[in-house]
Design a protein around this motif. Sequence first.
Motif, PDB file in Angstrom:
ATOM      1  N   ASN A   1       0.833  -1.199   0.000  1.00  0.00           N
ATOM      2  CA  ASN A   1       0.000   0.000   0.000  1.00  0.00           C
ATOM      3  C   ASN A   1       0.872   1.256   0.000  1.00  0.00           C
ATOM      4  N   TRP A   2       0.408   2.266  -0.702  1.00  0.00           N
ATOM      5  CA  TRP A   2       1.152   3.528  -0.794  1.00  0.00           C
ATOM      6  C   TRP A   2       0.156   4.652  -1.053  1.00  0.00           C
ATOM      7  N   THR A   3       0.597   5.869  -0.774  1.00  0.00           N
ATOM      8  CA  THR A   3      -0.211   7.069  -1.026  1.00  0.00           C
ATOM      9  C   THR A   3       0.666   8.139  -1.661  1.00  0.00           C
ATOM     10  N   TRP A   4       0.155   8.781  -2.695  1.00  0.00           N
ATOM     11  CA  TRP A   4       0.865   9.890  -3.338  1.00  0.00           C
ATOM     12  C   TRP A   4      -0.040  11.122  -3.289  1.00  0.00           C
ATOM     13  N   ARG A   5       0.556  12.265  -2.941  1.00  0.00           N
ATOM     14  CA  ARG A   5      -0.163  13.546  -2.920  1.00  0.00           C
ATOM     15  C   ARG A   5       0.558  14.558  -3.792  1.00  0.00           C
ATOM     16  N   SER A   6      -0.212  15.287  -4.564  1.00  0.00           N
ATOM     17  CA  SER A   6       0.387  16.324  -5.411  1.00  0.00           C
ATOM     18  C   SER A   6       0.822  17.507  -4.559  1.00  0.00           C
ATOM     19  N   GLU A   7       1.798  18.239  -5.076  1.00  0.00           N
ATOM     20  CA  GLU A   7       2.216  19.475  -4.412  1.00  0.00           C
ATOM     21  C   GLU A   7       1.165  20.548  -4.680  1.00  0.00           C
ATOM     22  N   LYS A   8       0.822  21.315  -3.666  1.00  0.00           N
ATOM     23  CA  LYS A   8      -0.292  22.258  -3.815  1.00  0.00           C
ATOM     24  C   LYS A   8       0.019  23.410  -4.753  1.00  0.00           C
ATOM     25  N   ASN A   9       1.273  23.808  -4.853  1.00  0.00           N
ATOM     26  CA  ASN A   9       1.591  24.974  -5.675  1.00  0.00           C
ATOM     27  C   ASN A   9       1.915  24.599  -7.117  1.00  0.00           C
ATOM     28  N   ASN A  10       3.080  23.998  -7.352  1.00  0.00           N
ATOM     29  CA  ASN A  10       3.496  23.691  -8.720  1.00  0.00           C
ATOM     30  C   ASN A  10       2.536  22.750  -9.425  1.00  0.00           C
ATOM     31  N   ASP A  11       2.161  21.661  -8.748  1.00  0.00           N
ATOM     32  CA  ASP A  11       1.314  20.672  -9.395  1.00  0.00           C
ATOM     33  C   ASP A  11      -0.070  21.227  -9.721  1.00  0.00           C
ATOM     34  N   ILE A  12      -0.631  22.019  -8.825  1.00  0.00           N
ATOM     35  CA  ILE A  12      -1.946  22.602  -9.088  1.00  0.00           C
ATOM     36  C   ILE A  12      -1.867  23.587 -10.255  1.00  0.00           C
ATOM     37  N   ARG A  13      -0.801  24.376 -10.304  1.00  0.00           N
ATOM     38  CA  ARG A  13      -0.633  25.311 -11.415  1.00  0.00           C
ATOM     39  C   ARG A  13      -0.524  24.556 -12.746  1.00  0.00           C
ATOM     40  N   HIS A  14       0.240  23.477 -12.739  1.00  0.00           N
ATOM     41  CA  HIS A  14       0.371  22.682 -13.964  1.00  0.00           C
ATOM     42  C   HIS A  14      -0.954  22.012 -14.324  1.00  0.00           C
ATOM     43  N   LEU A  15      -1.679  21.537 -13.295  1.00  0.00           N
ATOM     44  CA  LEU A  15      -2.953  20.875 -13.552  1.00  0.00           C
ATOM     45  C   LEU A  15      -3.943  21.819 -14.214  1.00  0.00           C
ATOM     46  N   LYS A  16      -4.004  23.064 -13.758  1.00  0.00           N
ATOM     47  CA  LYS A  16      -4.922  24.032 -14.355  1.00  0.00           C
ATOM     48  C   LYS A  16      -4.611  24.236 -15.841  1.00  0.00           C
ATOM     49  N   SER A  17      -3.333  24.297 -16.166  1.00  0.00           N
ATOM     50  CA  SER A  17      -2.953  24.440 -17.576  1.00  0.00           C
ATOM     51  C   SER A  17      -3.296  23.178 -18.355  1.00  0.00           C
ATOM     52  N   LEU A  18      -3.019  22.031 -17.736  1.00  0.00           N
ATOM     53  CA  LEU A  18      -3.228  20.753 -18.421  1.00  0.00           C
ATOM     54  C   LEU A  18      -4.681  20.545 -18.815  1.00  0.00           C
ATOM     55  N   ILE A  19      -5.613  20.869 -17.921  1.00  0.00           N
ATOM     56  CA  ILE A  19      -7.031  20.611 -18.197  1.00  0.00           C
ATOM     57  C   ILE A  19      -7.713  21.773 -18.922  1.00  0.00           C
ATOM     58  N   GLY A  20      -6.946  22.812 -19.250  1.00  0.00           N
ATOM     59  CA  GLY A  20      -7.473  23.880 -20.081  1.00  0.00           C
ATOM     60  C   GLY A  20      -8.153  25.018 -19.353  1.00  0.00           C
ATOM     61  N   LEU A  21      -7.895  25.173 -18.051  1.00  0.00           N
ATOM     62  CA  LEU A  21      -8.511  26.290 -17.329  1.00  0.00           C
ATOM     63  C   LEU A  21      -7.898  27.622 -17.720  1.00  0.00           C
ATOM     64  N   THR A  22      -6.662  27.592 -18.217  1.00  0.00           N
ATOM     65  CA  THR A  22      -5.993  28.821 -18.620  1.00  0.00           C
ATOM     66  C   THR A  22      -6.229  29.153 -20.087  1.00  0.00           C
ATOM     67  N   ASP A  23      -6.747  28.189 -20.847  1.00  0.00           N
ATOM     68  CA  ASP A  23      -6.998  28.409 -22.271  1.00  0.00           C
ATOM     69  C   ASP A  23      -8.019  27.371 -22.732  1.00  0.00           C
ATOM     70  N   ASP A  24      -9.206  27.819 -23.084  1.00  0.00           N
ATOM     71  CA  ASP A  24     -10.279  26.894 -23.461  1.00  0.00           C
ATOM     72  C   ASP A  24      -9.914  26.011 -24.648  1.00  0.00           C
ATOM     73  N   LYS A  25      -9.031  26.484 -25.519  1.00  0.00           N
ATOM     74  CA  LYS A  25      -8.674  25.690 -26.700  1.00  0.00           C
ATOM     75  C   LYS A  25      -7.985  24.387 -26.303  1.00  0.00           C
ATOM     76  N   LEU A  26      -7.342  24.382 -25.117  1.00  0.00           N
ATOM     77  CA  LEU A  26      -6.618  23.186 -24.683  1.00  0.00           C
ATOM     78  C   LEU A  26      -7.552  22.078 -24.207  1.00  0.00           C
ATOM     79  N   LYS A  27      -8.828  22.406 -23.990  1.00  0.00           N
ATOM     80  CA  LYS A  27      -9.764  21.413 -23.485  1.00  0.00           C
ATOM     81  C   LYS A  27     -10.074  20.328 -24.505  1.00  0.00           C
ATOM     82  N   MET A  28      -9.716  20.533 -25.744  1.00  0.00           N
ATOM     83  CA  MET A  28      -9.980  19.515 -26.761  1.00  0.00           C
ATOM     84  C   MET A  28      -9.072  18.301 -26.608  1.00  0.00           C
ATOM     85  N   HIS A  29      -7.932  18.477 -25.934  1.00  0.00           N
ATOM     86  CA  HIS A  29      -6.992  17.373 -25.769  1.00  0.00           C
ATOM     87  C   HIS A  29      -7.414  16.480 -24.609  1.00  0.00           C
TER      88      HIS A  29
END
Length: 278
Positions: free
Chosen positions: A128-156
């Motif tokens: 058994n193991w647990t992984w947690r994302s970092e609140k700052n860098n990872d959350i910032r990257h996640l927002k970009s990844l899912i297209g919150l910073t640019d709607d055009k990215l949501k198609m991916h």
Amino acid sequence: MPPQNTIPKKRTRAFTSPLIKDAIFKLSEEHDLKNKTDYPRTIDIKKQVCKLCSSYEGQWVASFAHYLFQSVFAMKANVEFSRVFEIPSLHSESHSQAGYDISVGPYDTDFRYRFMHKTVSKKWCDANWTWRSEKNNDIRHLKSLIGLTDDKLKMHKVYLVLNVFYCIHDWRRMGVDYLNKFVIPAYDSPLRTVIIDLNDLKDNYKTKNNNGIVVWRTPVKYQGNNNPKSHLNDIEKLENTKANFQGNTLNPISLKMLCDDMKKEWRAKGPWSKSLIK
């Protein structure tokens, strides 16, 4: 096994199944560079610890890309690796804006699969193991990844990939048959490579709640009298892996499911896919 939305506390006592741990240490007993041709990579058998537990994330990303290249794209078409994969440098000027560690898809199309990639080191993949994302860098990257910073990215399509390993000796022995008893989980095992579908977050992200992603596994402890192959087959089932973000359950998928989805999506994109996709 905890309920699906029950996130493990930060301090939990982890058990270790003896299967992979014992196998790696026993396979590494003779790993002593007698000719002194390399730096010391010996493993402490008596204490059962290894000092070489960290790993360069890039080699796992490269392994991921290699697997997709062989499984999805047609080798007979002489497809160039560079045409369908982009692995940006962590020091790239646009890395934070992009949010991904690898982008998959022919450069001359407008549809990609993009992945945030992380490693879970000093953890046995059958425990058994647990992984947690970092609140700052990872959350910032996640927002970009899912297209919150640019709607055009949501198609991916977007995913989180975790690779679970204990140390360099575990990395080097993936896929090795252990005394004809069982195979050390290889890269394509759901125990080794965990993929979390993030696509539902595109419309369900709560901007006021920046708690990170939590992923965990709680397999049944090996009792010692069970068939080891059957035990590993049981604990690698996807239902043993849980993921949560802002109270939302995230779904794990296997590498095979991902590859099948890629082939299905790209086959529907146009005639160019006939020469690229298996």
